[in-house]
Design an enzyme around this catalytic site. Structure first.
Site, PDB file in Angstrom:
ATOM      1  N   ASP A 112      -9.737  -0.174   1.599  1.00  0.00           N
ATOM      2  CA  ASP A 112      -9.230   1.133   2.023  1.00  0.00           C
ATOM      3  C   ASP A 112      -9.204   2.007   0.787  1.00  0.00           C
ATOM      4  OD1 ASP A 112      -8.601   0.530   4.796  1.00  0.00           O
ATOM      5  OD2 ASP A 112      -7.056  -0.794   3.994  1.00  0.00           O
ATOM      6  N   ASP A 151      -8.900  -2.493  16.450  1.00  0.00           N
ATOM      7  CA  ASP A 151      -7.656  -2.747  15.737  1.00  0.00           C
ATOM      8  C   ASP A 151      -6.719  -3.452  16.700  1.00  0.00           C
ATOM      9  OD1 ASP A 151      -8.605  -1.515  13.494  1.00  0.00           O
ATOM     10  OD2 ASP A 151      -7.428   0.322  13.710  1.00  0.00           O
TER      11      ASP A 151
END
Lengths: 255, 205
Positions: free
Chosen positions: A130, A11
């Site tokens: 997600d 990330d």
């Protein structure tokens, strides 16, 4: 036989690799190029760079670091975060990324998936999702990089999986939000359900905390790859150990 | 010795150039055949669909030149497929340098399409120069939805629903269905073999 893929996810926020717990409270875990090289050397099968600051604020991934990573490593990698136009996708692919992954922009404009697949081929179009259970059904969430902007999307996960494949997606990364960062194992139930409707490669994300979690998700949910971040960044699991554990457990891996 | 990398304007060109950098090889990215006149070897990279790639090669004048080419040529991924006669994808005639057809990988139940990931190489011809120093069963990175069924030109195969051509050769013309530029140390060795080996297979041509 095709090997199951182990995929560290980096990330990225403001040019650094970070990791939060359930998308919040990000902490700095290192430099992009250094970590990319380390993982390639240790036997990672692929890397994902997820620019979590990009989507909510409208910024885009900077091709400069994409090219640096492409020069440094000799394994495939995918770049995600805020890619909203063919030009932005092209810049990243031509800088050396093997795939681009889109998430919120695909939900905003599903035709974008068709355009990307037509222009660059399905093999480099990854759709990130997600997803978590809400009232007994798996639902998608958008803008998950920013706790203030995160919201539930209209589409349900299983319907969206079928739609993105129809539109030309070449791979799906399913991030199971309830498991993310807590290291209690992948969301096998959700991944099994998605596998049933997913004819393209499926990558599990969220929940890895031990080597056995990888074995379980490969054996039970039949995913093609398993993505993880904190367990690798913090040295909880070393990739060579994980690979040899999977090998002795009967999972096909690249050693 | 300079290697010409034919600019097919597809996305994996940068990766191929970086891989050549890592090997310390001299190369030039070329648009048209004239720019490659002093180059000793050619690489034809490519991802995407066969139709647009052939159209681009016709436009740049490469099709006619490659059909008469005598220099060692390496096709990568789509670049390998273009070496064959015909592709089901886009229903298009290819370069015709190696006999064979490009077909869609079968979507069997439980078999994920496209073929994406690290698969094992199985040598069909153990003397294949590209495999010099490569361990049997070594894994390389594949990403493709179309394939050439393992046939007479197949030097190494991989199994995915069917026996697929992983390395094809006809004399000095060779192709890899996988991406050596993204296949770790094994891929680097294969690229190095193409760059450095003057082989009996090439000499035969």
């Amino acid at each position: 036989m095709l090997a199951k893929r182990i995929i560290p996810c980096l990330d990225v926020r403001d040019g650094r690799v970070v990791k939060g717990v359930q998308f919040k409270n990000h902490e700095d875990v290192g430099d992009i190029e250094t970590l990319a090289r380390r993982y390639a050397r240790e036997g990672a099968d692929e890397l994902v760079f997820y620019d979590i600051s990009a989507s909510p604020s409208g910024k885009v991934v900077e091709p400069e670091w994409v090219a640096k990573v492409a020069r440094a490593i000799d394994i495939p990698f995918c770049v995600a975060g805020g890619i909203r136009s063919l030009d932005q996708a092209r810049a990243r692919l031509f800088a050396g990324a093997d795939k681009i992954s889109i998430n919120s922009p695909a939900l905003e404009n599903p035709d974008f998936i068709d355009e990307l697949a037509r222009e660059f081929g399905s093999q480099c179009v990854v759709i990130g999702m997600d997803s978590r259970k809400v009232d007994g059904r798996w639902c998608l969430h958008q803008y998950t990089g920013d706790p203030d902007k995160m919201r539930q999307a209209k589409a349900q996960t299983l319907d969206w999986v079928k739609e993105v494949i129809r539109r030309g997606a070449g791979e799906i990364v399913l991030n199971c939000m309830d498991q993310d960062g807590v290291r209690e194992g992948y969301d096998i139930e959700q991944l099994e359900a998605v596998r049933e409707v997913c004819s393209v490669p499926l990558i599990a994300s969220g929940g890895a905390g031990a080597a056995a979690h990888f074995r379980d998700v490969f054996e039970r949910a039949r995913v093609d790859g398993a993505l993880a971040a904190s367990v690798f960044h913090k040295g909880v699991i070393a990739i060579p150990d994980l690979k040899s554990y999977l090998d002795t457990s009967g999972v096909e891996v690249r050693l | 010795m300079t290697i010409a990398v034919i600019n097919t304007s597809t996305a994996n060109i940068a990766s191929v150039l970086y891989a050549l950098d890592r090997l310390g090889a001299a190369y030039r990215l070329v648009d048209c055949p004239e720019e490659a006149q002093d180059c000793a070897r050619l690489i034809l990279p490519g991802v995407g669909a066969a139709g647009p790639a052939m159209a681009a090669l016709h436009k740049s004048g490469w099709v006619e030149v490659l059909r008469k080419e005598t220099r060692p040529l390496l096709g990568i991924c789509l670049g390998m497929q273009l070496l064959f006669d015909y592709s089901e994808e886009s229903d298009v005639a290819l370069l015709g340098l190696i006999p064979g057809r490009v077909e869609r990988l079968k979507s069997e139940p439980k078999l994920v399409w496209p073929h994406m990931g690290w698969n094992a190489l199985e040598a069909v011809n153990s003397d294949e120069p590209l495999l010099n120093g490569v361990e049997p069963g070594a894994r390389v990175y594949f990403v493709h939805g179309f394939y050439v069924k393992a046939g007479p030109a197949c030097q190494a195969k991989a199994h995915y629903g069917d026996d697929i051509t992983a390395i094809a050769r006809q004399g000095y013309i060779v192709g890899c269905q996988f991406h050596p530029e993204r296949s770790g140390a094994v891929g680097a060795k294969i690229l190095e073999n193409f760059i450095t080996n003057t082989t009996s297979a090439e000499a035969r041509s």
